[in-house]
Scaffold this motif. Structure first.
Motif, PDB file in Angstrom:
ATOM      1  N   GLU A 254       0.772  -1.227  -0.007  1.00  0.00           N
ATOM      2  CA  GLU A 254      -0.043   0.037   0.140  1.00  0.00           C
ATOM      3  C   GLU A 254       0.798   1.128   0.070  1.00  0.00           C
ATOM      4  O   GLU A 254       0.361   2.486   0.257  1.00  0.00           O
ATOM      5  CB  GLU A 254      -0.916  -0.136   1.019  1.00  0.00           C
ATOM      6  CG  GLU A 254      -2.105  -0.967   1.180  1.00  0.00           C
ATOM      7  CD  GLU A 254      -2.902  -1.306   2.216  1.00  0.00           C
ATOM      8  OE1 GLU A 254      -3.991  -1.080   2.306  1.00  0.00           O
ATOM      9  OE2 GLU A 254      -2.448  -1.775   3.250  1.00  0.00           O
ATOM     10  N   TRP A 255       1.945   1.148  -0.303  1.00  0.00           N
ATOM     11  CA  TRP A 255       3.111   2.166  -0.157  1.00  0.00           C
ATOM     12  C   TRP A 255       2.515   3.400  -1.163  1.00  0.00           C
ATOM     13  O   TRP A 255       2.744   4.599  -0.848  1.00  0.00           O
ATOM     14  CB  TRP A 255       4.559   1.975  -0.801  1.00  0.00           C
ATOM     15  CG  TRP A 255       5.281   2.970  -0.938  1.00  0.00           C
ATOM     16  CD1 TRP A 255       5.978   3.556  -2.274  1.00  0.00           C
ATOM     17  CD2 TRP A 255       5.854   3.806  -0.149  1.00  0.00           C
ATOM     18  NE1 TRP A 255       6.736   4.590  -2.269  1.00  0.00           N
ATOM     19  CE2 TRP A 255       6.892   4.810  -0.597  1.00  0.00           C
ATOM     20  CE3 TRP A 255       5.957   3.839   1.376  1.00  0.00           C
ATOM     21  CZ2 TRP A 255       7.575   5.804  -0.110  1.00  0.00           C
ATOM     22  CZ3 TRP A 255       6.622   4.852   1.990  1.00  0.00           C
ATOM     23  CH2 TRP A 255       7.488   5.658   1.121  1.00  0.00           C
ATOM     24  N   HIS A 256       2.071   2.947  -2.484  1.00  0.00           N
ATOM     25  CA  HIS A 256       1.572   4.078  -3.406  1.00  0.00           C
ATOM     26  C   HIS A 256       0.493   4.936  -2.776  1.00  0.00           C
ATOM     27  O   HIS A 256       0.345   6.123  -3.302  1.00  0.00           O
ATOM     28  CB  HIS A 256       0.783   3.272  -4.589  1.00  0.00           C
ATOM     29  CG  HIS A 256      -0.211   2.758  -4.416  1.00  0.00           C
ATOM     30  ND1 HIS A 256      -0.210   1.402  -3.705  1.00  0.00           N
ATOM     31  CD2 HIS A 256      -1.634   2.880  -4.595  1.00  0.00           C
ATOM     32  CE1 HIS A 256      -1.584   0.911  -3.537  1.00  0.00           C
ATOM     33  NE2 HIS A 256      -2.423   1.701  -4.007  1.00  0.00           N
ATOM     34  N   LEU A 257      -0.250   4.483  -1.911  1.00  0.00           N
ATOM     35  CA  LEU A 257      -1.528   5.306  -1.130  1.00  0.00           C
ATOM     36  C   LEU A 257      -0.851   6.225  -0.169  1.00  0.00           C
ATOM     37  O   LEU A 257      -1.195   7.352  -0.255  1.00  0.00           O
ATOM     38  CB  LEU A 257      -2.379   4.090  -0.182  1.00  0.00           C
ATOM     39  CG  LEU A 257      -3.586   4.598  -0.021  1.00  0.00           C
ATOM     40  CD1 LEU A 257      -4.517   5.162  -1.198  1.00  0.00           C
ATOM     41  CD2 LEU A 257      -4.218   3.604   0.749  1.00  0.00           C
ATOM     42  N   PHE A 258       0.207   5.816   0.471  1.00  0.00           N
ATOM     43  CA  PHE A 258       0.941   6.682   1.260  1.00  0.00           C
ATOM     44  C   PHE A 258       1.389   7.943   0.605  1.00  0.00           C
ATOM     45  O   PHE A 258       1.388   9.046   0.796  1.00  0.00           O
ATOM     46  CB  PHE A 258       2.054   6.153   2.274  1.00  0.00           C
ATOM     47  CG  PHE A 258       2.666   7.136   3.024  1.00  0.00           C
ATOM     48  CD1 PHE A 258       2.278   7.633   4.159  1.00  0.00           C
ATOM     49  CD2 PHE A 258       4.023   7.516   2.515  1.00  0.00           C
ATOM     50  CE1 PHE A 258       2.781   8.547   4.849  1.00  0.00           C
ATOM     51  CE2 PHE A 258       4.767   8.365   3.474  1.00  0.00           C
ATOM     52  CZ  PHE A 258       4.307   8.987   4.451  1.00  0.00           C
TER      53      PHE A 258
END
Lengths: 412, 412
Positions: free
Chosen positions: B261-265
Motif C-alpha cells: 500500500e506504499w503508493h497510497l501513502f
C-alpha cells in the motif's frame, strides 16, 4: 587598472553628445505617423547613399517574428543593406504565412520607394504580438518617405518607440588612417528586455569601410557584453534585433581583425552598444533609475556574467532599490541562487561606496549614506566573489508601481 | 485518463477540510509571541510523543542559513526528530560563526524544554537576512512552551508566517492495513518563492510508521512536482526547508517502497504537498489570485516543467493576469524563451476554456469570456506543445501594485 583602461578609451574615442544614426556620413533617417498607433509616430526608416556592409544579431526566442526572417534573408543574400523600414504598434509575430507575406510586401514597397534592391532592404516591427500588419497604413507610411519635412533623425528615433518614454541615440568618433570615422546608434527598449539577446531594436550605423564578416563577429561579441547584459523584466521578446550597417563613405581601407587600428573601431562600437544598452535599461518600463551590478573576483567572466544577471534580474532586489532600501540580504540571496560556484565566506558587497558585507559577514554601515546612494539616478552595486579574476557588468532598473500599471493594461 | 486517475486518488485519499499538523496522532503544536516581531506571534513548535522518522529537503542557495545546517546535522545523526522549534522575524542567515552557535543554542534550549535529545531536535528560522538571532527573546519563547494556553495548532501556523496573509494547514486520511493514517502539513511562504527548492518552510507530520529512507526518497520526488513547481517572484531563499516527520503511532507495519500500500501513502503525501504549495502560491506577496499553468504535449516531462515554469515566472504574464488582460502574446513569448525545443506551428493555448491560439495561429475569441475567467480566484492556462506526451503543472500568482509596495519597504 580598469580605470586606466577606461581613460585610454576616452582619449581614443570621442563621445559626441548630440550624436545619432545620421552622424556617420551618407546616412539619412526619418519617421512619420501612418495610423498604426493613435497619434504617435509609428513608421521610420534609415537610408544609406550606398549599400552598407551589414551584420545582424537576432532574438533567441523560438517564436521569431516574420520581419526577422525576411531581414535575415536579405542580409544572407549579399551582406549589404541600403534601406531599413521599421514600424511600431504591431510586432507581426505569430502571424503565420500571412505575416511572412506581409513582411515581404513591406520590404518590396520599401525597396521600390528608395529605388534599391529588395535584398538590400531590411524590415523590423515592434508592438503587439499576434496581430497582422495593417498593410494599408504601412503603405501610407512608405508614401510619406520622400516628403522633406519627415526626414529628421529625431523623428526616426521617436517612430520606433513603444512604451519607451524617450528617444535613444548616441554616437562616437574615432580616427583611422587619419580619417575621421563616426559610429552612431538608435534603439528602443522598455518591455520584454532580458539577457539572451538584448531584446529590443537597435540600429547602428558607421561610415567606416568594414569587412562584413569582421563586423558580424565584432557585433556578436560586443552584444554579449552590452545588450545581452541588460534586463528590465526577464522576458526575451520575439522581435529583438540589432543591425550594424557600415557604408564605407569615410574612405578608409577596409577594416577587419588584421587592420592595425581594428581595436579602435571595436572600442568605438562597444561604447555605442553600451551607451544604448544603458539607455534602454534606464528607460525600462516604470523605471525610475539605472542599476549597474559590477561583479569582480569570480572564477571566470562567464560566472561573473551569470552572477550579475542573477542580481539585476531579482524582483526583490529591484523593489528594494525602488524603495531605496539597503536590503543587502536580497543581494546575497540572488548571488547565492545564481547557479555559479560561490564561497559565501569570501563574498564582499558595496552599495555605491558603502561596504555592507565583508567576506560573507554583515558590516555595520551608515544607513543614511547607503540610502542617499540608492536615491541617485544611477545605483551601482559592487560584488566581489574573492575567488578569481572573472568580471562583468549587468545593467537594469528598479521595479515600480508603474511597471505593474503599464503592464496590467497594455493591450486594453 | 488524467481525470480518471484523479478520481481514483480522491476515492482512496480523503481530504480533511479542517486538517493540520496535529491531525496525525501523537503530535502537538503551539506558538507564542516572544518579542522578535512587534506584536505578531513569532515562535512556534511541533512536538511528537515519540521520536519520528524524519526526512528533509533544503534550499539550493549557496548561502544556506545556520538553522538549516544544524537541522541537517540532527537528522543525519539518526534520522529521527521529536521536537521542532521555529522563529519568524530573523532568518539567522549570513551570520557566520555566531549565527551557527546561536542555532545550536536554540536547539539545545529546545531539547531541554521538551526533555528530548539534541539530535532529535530541529530548528528553523525565517525573516530578515544578516541579523543575529535575539537569543534572549528566543529564550523567552522557549520558556512559554509549556503554558497550556499556547498549545494550539493555529498558533503554530501563525507563528511561522512573515508577510503571509493567512495560515496554511492541510491534512488527508488514508487506510493502510485497515488502520486509519493521517498526513498533515503546515507552511509559510509569501516572498522569495521560486522553483529549485520550494523556498519557504513546510512541515509535514504523519502517524504512519515509515522507513526513513523511503520517506526521504518520496519527499524529494514529490517536492519536485509540488513545492519546486511554484513561484512567486523568482527568488530562492537561503532558509527554505521541507521536513516530514513520521511518528508511527498509527501502529501499521513499517512502510517502504515494497509495502503493497506504499503508493497510497505516496499519494496522500503528494496531495498534502500540492495543497500547501498551491496555498503558498495563492498567498504570494501582493497576490490577488492563484495561477496554474498546465503544459501538455511536450517532448518530455522535464521540458513541460521548464516551459510551465517559464510562463508562471514571467512578470509580463503575471501583470497581464493581474489586469485580467487576455494578452496571449506574452504566453507565447514565455514559452518561446523557455530554452526548450518548441515548434511554434504546433502550440495551442487556452485561457480557462477559451482557446486563444491554435497550432501557432491566433484564434478569434470572445474577449469578455476570457476576461471573465481571468477575473476568477484561480486562473488556469493550458498550453499544448503538440510534440509528445510530457506534461507538468506549475503554480504561481499575479504581480500587483501591492507586491511592489510590500517589497519596496520590507526592512524599513
Amino acid at each position: 587598472m580598469a580605470e586606466y583602461a577606461k581613460q585610454l578609451v576616452k582619449e581614443e574615442v570621442t563621445i559626441l553628445p548630440e550624436g545619432n544614426v545620421v552622424t556617420p556620413k551618407g546616412f539619412t533617417a526619418g519617421g512619420v505617423h501612418c495610423g498604426i498607433r493613435k497619434s504617435k509616430l509609428d513608421f521610420g526608416w534609415i537610408y544609406s547613399q550606398v549599400p552598407a556592409a551589414t551584420a545582424g544579431v537576432y532574438t533567441t526566442n523560438a517564436f521569431q517574428a516574420a520581419p526577422l526572417k525576411v531581414t535575415q534573408e536579405s542580409i544572407s543574400t549579399g551582406c549589404k543593406i541600403q534601406a531599413l523600414l521599421v514600424n511600431s504598434g504591431v510586432a507581426n509575430a505569430c502571424t503565420g504565412e500571412q505575416g511572412l507575406n506581409d513582411a515581404y510586401e513591406m520590404r518590396k514597397w520599401g525597396a521600390e520607394a528608395f529605388g534599391v534592391l529588395e535584398s538590400h532592404t531590411a524590415v523590423a516591427s515592434t508592438g503587439l504580438i499576434g496581430e497582422l500588419l495593417p498593410m494599408e497604413k504601412i503603405k501610407q507610411g512608405i508614401d510619406q518617405i520622400h516628403q522633406q519635412e519627415n526626414n529628421h533623425v529625431s523623428r526616426f528615433e521617436r517612430a520606433i518607440l513603444t512604451t519607451d518614454t524617450r528617444e535613444k541615440g548616441t554616437a562616437v568618433q574615432i580616427e583611422i588612417e587619419g580619417k575621421t570615422i563616426a559610429i552612431g546608434g538608435a534603439a528602443k527598449g522598455s518591455g520584454m528586455i532580458h539577457p539572451n539577446m538584448a531584446t529590443m531594436l537597435s540600429f547602428i550605423t558607421t561610415d567606416a569601410d568594414v569587412d562584413a564578416s569582421a563586423l558580424s563577429a565584432a557585433l556578436k561579441n560586443i552584444t554579449n557584453k552590452s545588450f545581452n547584459m541588460i534586463t528590465v523584466d526577464g522576458d526575451t521578446s520575439t522581435n529583438d534585433m540589432v543591425l550594424a550597417m557600415a557604408n564605407g563613405t569615410a574612405g578608409n581601407s577596409p577594416l577587419d581583425e588584421d587592420h592595425p587600428e581594428w581595436h579602435l573601431f571595436e572600442k568605438g562600437l562597444a561604447i555605442v552598444c553600451e551607451n544604448l544598452a544603458k539607455e534602454i535599461a534606464r528607460d525600462g518600463e516604470g523605471a525610475t533609475k539605472l542599476v549597474e551590478v559590477h561583479v569582480t573576483g569570480a572564477e571566470t567572466d562567464q560566472a561573473a556574467q551569470a552572477i550579475s544577471k542573477s542580481v539585476i534580474s531579482s524582483n526583490l532586489v529591484k523593489t528594494a532599490i525602488h524603495g531605496a532600501d539597503a536590503n543587502w540580504g536580497r543581494l546575497i540571496t540572488a548571488i547565492g541562487y545564481s547557479g555559479q560556484p560561490v564561497n559565501p565566506d569570501k563574498v564582499s558587497i558595496s552599495i555605491g561606496s558603502v561596504k555592507v558585507v565583508n567576506e560573507g559577514m554583515p558590516v555595520a554601515f551608515d544607513e543614511a549614506e547607503a540610502k542617499s546612494h540608492l536615491m541617485q539616478d544611477t545605483v551601482i552595486i559592487f560584488a566581489d566573489m574573492g575567488a578569481g579574476s572573472g568580471e562583468a557588468i549587468a545593467w537594469g532598473c528598479d521595479l515600480s508601481y508603474d511597471y505593474v500599471r503599464i503592464n496590467a493594461s497594455y493591450r486594453t
